[in-house]
Design a protein around this motif. Sequence first.
Motif, PDB file in Angstrom:
ATOM      1  N   SER A 130       5.990 -10.981  -6.118  1.00 24.85           N
ATOM      2  CA  SER A 130       4.674 -10.824  -6.770  1.00 24.85           C
ATOM      3  C   SER A 130       3.886  -9.695  -6.110  1.00 24.85           C
ATOM      4  O   SER A 130       3.321  -8.836  -6.780  1.00 24.85           O
ATOM      5  CB  SER A 130       3.868 -12.122  -6.666  1.00 24.85           C
ATOM      6  N   LEU A 131       3.870  -9.701  -4.770  1.00 29.50           N
ATOM      7  CA  LEU A 131       3.107  -8.709  -4.023  1.00 29.50           C
ATOM      8  C   LEU A 131       3.648  -7.291  -4.256  1.00 29.50           C
ATOM      9  O   LEU A 131       2.887  -6.320  -4.281  1.00 29.50           O
ATOM     10  CB  LEU A 131       3.185  -9.067  -2.528  1.00 29.50           C
ATOM     11  N   ALA A 132       4.957  -7.191  -4.441  1.00 29.82           N
ATOM     12  CA  ALA A 132       5.595  -5.869  -4.580  1.00 29.82           C
ATOM     13  C   ALA A 132       4.986  -5.068  -5.727  1.00 29.82           C
ATOM     14  O   ALA A 132       4.863  -3.839  -5.646  1.00 29.82           O
ATOM     15  CB  ALA A 132       7.103  -6.043  -4.801  1.00 29.82           C
ATOM     16  N   ILE A 133       4.603  -5.775  -6.779  1.00 24.21           N
ATOM     17  CA  ILE A 133       4.091  -5.082  -7.975  1.00 24.21           C
ATOM     18  C   ILE A 133       2.749  -4.425  -7.659  1.00 24.21           C
ATOM     19  O   ILE A 133       2.542  -3.241  -7.902  1.00 24.21           O
ATOM     20  CB  ILE A 133       3.964  -6.086  -9.146  1.00 24.21           C
ATOM     21  N   GLN A 134       1.843  -5.207  -7.056  1.00 23.07           N
ATOM     22  CA  GLN A 134       0.524  -4.660  -6.691  1.00 23.07           C
ATOM     23  C   GLN A 134       0.670  -3.523  -5.674  1.00 23.07           C
ATOM     24  O   GLN A 134       0.021  -2.476  -5.774  1.00 23.07           O
ATOM     25  CB  GLN A 134      -0.334  -5.774  -6.087  1.00 23.07           C
TER      26      GLN A 134
ATOM     27  N   PRO B 277      -4.354  -4.324   5.203  1.00 17.87           N
ATOM     28  CA  PRO B 277      -5.513  -3.434   5.048  1.00 17.87           C
ATOM     29  C   PRO B 277      -5.230  -2.015   5.560  1.00 17.87           C
ATOM     30  O   PRO B 277      -5.580  -1.033   4.903  1.00 17.87           O
ATOM     31  CB  PRO B 277      -6.604  -4.126   5.875  1.00 17.87           C
ATOM     32  N   GLY B 278      -4.563  -1.910   6.715  1.00 24.14           N
ATOM     33  CA  GLY B 278      -4.243  -0.585   7.272  1.00 24.14           C
ATOM     34  C   GLY B 278      -3.266   0.166   6.384  1.00 24.14           C
ATOM     35  O   GLY B 278      -3.445   1.366   6.129  1.00 24.14           O
ATOM     36  N   MET B 279      -2.237  -0.516   5.928  1.00 27.65           N
ATOM     37  CA  MET B 279      -1.258   0.141   5.061  1.00 27.65           C
ATOM     38  C   MET B 279      -1.926   0.637   3.773  1.00 27.65           C
ATOM     39  O   MET B 279      -1.669   1.743   3.303  1.00 27.65           O
ATOM     40  CB  MET B 279      -0.112  -0.828   4.710  1.00 27.65           C
ATOM     41  N   LYS B 280      -2.800  -0.190   3.229  1.00 23.88           N
ATOM     42  CA  LYS B 280      -3.470   0.192   1.972  1.00 23.88           C
ATOM     43  C   LYS B 280      -4.367   1.411   2.195  1.00 23.88           C
ATOM     44  O   LYS B 280      -4.395   2.336   1.390  1.00 23.88           O
ATOM     45  CB  LYS B 280      -4.293  -0.979   1.427  1.00 23.88           C
TER      46      LYS B 280
ATOM     47  N   GLN C  73       1.295   0.277  -6.271  1.00 21.38           N
ATOM     48  CA  GLN C  73       0.114   1.071  -6.606  1.00 21.38           C
ATOM     49  C   GLN C  73      -0.462   1.762  -5.366  1.00 21.38           C
ATOM     50  O   GLN C  73      -1.169   2.742  -5.454  1.00 21.38           O
ATOM     51  CB  GLN C  73      -0.923   0.128  -7.253  1.00 21.38           C
ATOM     52  N   PHE C  74      -0.145   1.206  -4.173  1.00 23.77           N
ATOM     53  CA  PHE C  74      -0.627   1.772  -2.908  1.00 23.77           C
ATOM     54  C   PHE C  74       0.489   2.493  -2.157  1.00 23.77           C
ATOM     55  O   PHE C  74       0.369   2.757  -0.968  1.00 23.77           O
ATOM     56  CB  PHE C  74      -1.183   0.647  -2.012  1.00 23.77           C
ATOM     57  N   ASN C  75       1.605   2.738  -2.845  1.00 18.36           N
ATOM     58  CA  ASN C  75       2.757   3.397  -2.216  1.00 18.36           C
ATOM     59  C   ASN C  75       3.314   2.566  -1.044  1.00 18.36           C
ATOM     60  O   ASN C  75       3.812   3.098  -0.059  1.00 18.36           O
ATOM     61  CB  ASN C  75       2.370   4.810  -1.746  1.00 18.36           C
ATOM     62  N   ILE C  76       3.207   1.246  -1.149  1.00 19.52           N
ATOM     63  CA  ILE C  76       3.761   0.345  -0.131  1.00 19.52           C
ATOM     64  C   ILE C  76       4.957  -0.373  -0.759  1.00 19.52           C
ATOM     65  O   ILE C  76       4.850  -0.926  -1.856  1.00 19.52           O
ATOM     66  CB  ILE C  76       2.707  -0.681   0.348  1.00 19.52           C
TER      67      ILE C  76
END
Length: 325
Positions: free
Chosen positions: A182-186, A141-144, A189-192
């Motif tokens: 899988s998570l990497a793709i989403q 949540p913080g990173m996003k 979009q948040f520059n993570i």
Amino acid sequence: VDGRGHVSRQGINMASSARTVLVSGCSSGIGLELAVQLARDPKQRYQVVATMRDLRKKGALEEAAGEALGKTLTVAQLDVCSDESVAQCLSCIQGGEVDVLVNNAGLGLVGPVEGLSIATMKSILDTNFFGAVRLVKAVLPGMKRRRQGHIVVVSSVMGLQGVMFNDVYAASKFAVEGFFESLAIQLLQFNIHVSLVEPGPVITDFEGKLLAQVSSQEFPGTDPDTLHYFRDIYLPASRELFRSVGQSPQDVARAIVKVINSSRPPLRRQTNARYVPLTALKVVAPSGHLYVRVTHGLLFRWPRLLNLGLRCLACGCLPTRVRPQ
Ligand SMILES: NC(=O)C1=CN([C@@H]2O[C@H](COP(=O)(O)OP(=O)(O)OC[C@H]3O[C@@H](n4cnc5c(N)ncnc54)[C@H](OP(=O)(O)O)[C@@H]3O)[C@@H](O)[C@H]2O)C=CC1
Ligand SMILES: CC1=C(/C=C/C(C)=C/C=C/C(C)=C/C=O)C(C)(C)CCC1
């Protein structure tokens, strides 16, 4: 580090732009080395929160950290299997802000599946897979919100391919690979960024802990042939592999530091060039036939070829770097 043990972004003698890096499993091995290398960065680019589940083991880390201790490195308690421990650890970081999370904590498990209890298998998945997931859920949540972050996971070559008698450990690392890919793709979009680091054998307490577990266990319900394959074929071959291509934790930590420093972090990075011929077998024949047949052959049919191969891999004339860097 303030009086209450809170980690501040404006640490002593530290550039305010320093990134907070949280590393799990720093009591020994790769985690310890990585925490120390980051904390001793000449440009002081990192504020390291080096965590371990049992603070009674912090001596080795504190000694290796030297002058960085209390400046660019703070030691904190964190059991990746406990929600409370994760929450407590993050509450000690000012703003709960972690810029780089390194999921390193992990346990090995070897042996014939018939002789291993489901409870033991679950404890490996709990640490290696759910432990990483638990930490990610806490920092995401913080990173996003900040639209920045880097999640590094110490996976394994066994996240890419199975190895005989490592069924459960490989399953835990395959789970890690599927989850984080899988998570990497989403997260893009948040520059993570997400990076899976895949070492081959590394000379740490990991192997010793495995061998201690093996010698204390009887593997009840396992037939004599399987036990013979495990004890007399697999274990000596594995020992030889560690001896011939085993990397130092310092080497692996250096590879992880590069990944953390990278302006375009890779999703996957193998760390051991000498192991690549083994992982390549699956890549060149995606059916998996070649990998399974060749490793079966090396173990059961052509042991002299295996020994020769391992001696060649140990030879100093081979490249030790994985390309591209
Ligand atoms: N060594 C190898 O050959 C390879 C290792 N890896 C991976 O590298 C990572 C580090 O292993 P390595 O340094 O070699 O081995 P070590 O055994 O030296 O380090 C493992 C670390 O994980 C910690 N740990 C275990 N369970 C927990 C938990 N519940 N909460 C927090 N920490 C925990 C251990 O703490 P404690 O001391 O309390 O047990 C220890 O600090 C692991 O993920 C492993 O799977 C990948 C490829 C090869
Ligand atoms: C692939 C392979 C072998 C074993 C590989 C091992 C034992 C790898 C260990 C990797 C580790 C420890 C990863 C940790 O995450 C053998 C038996 C030599 C036979 C030839 C093929």
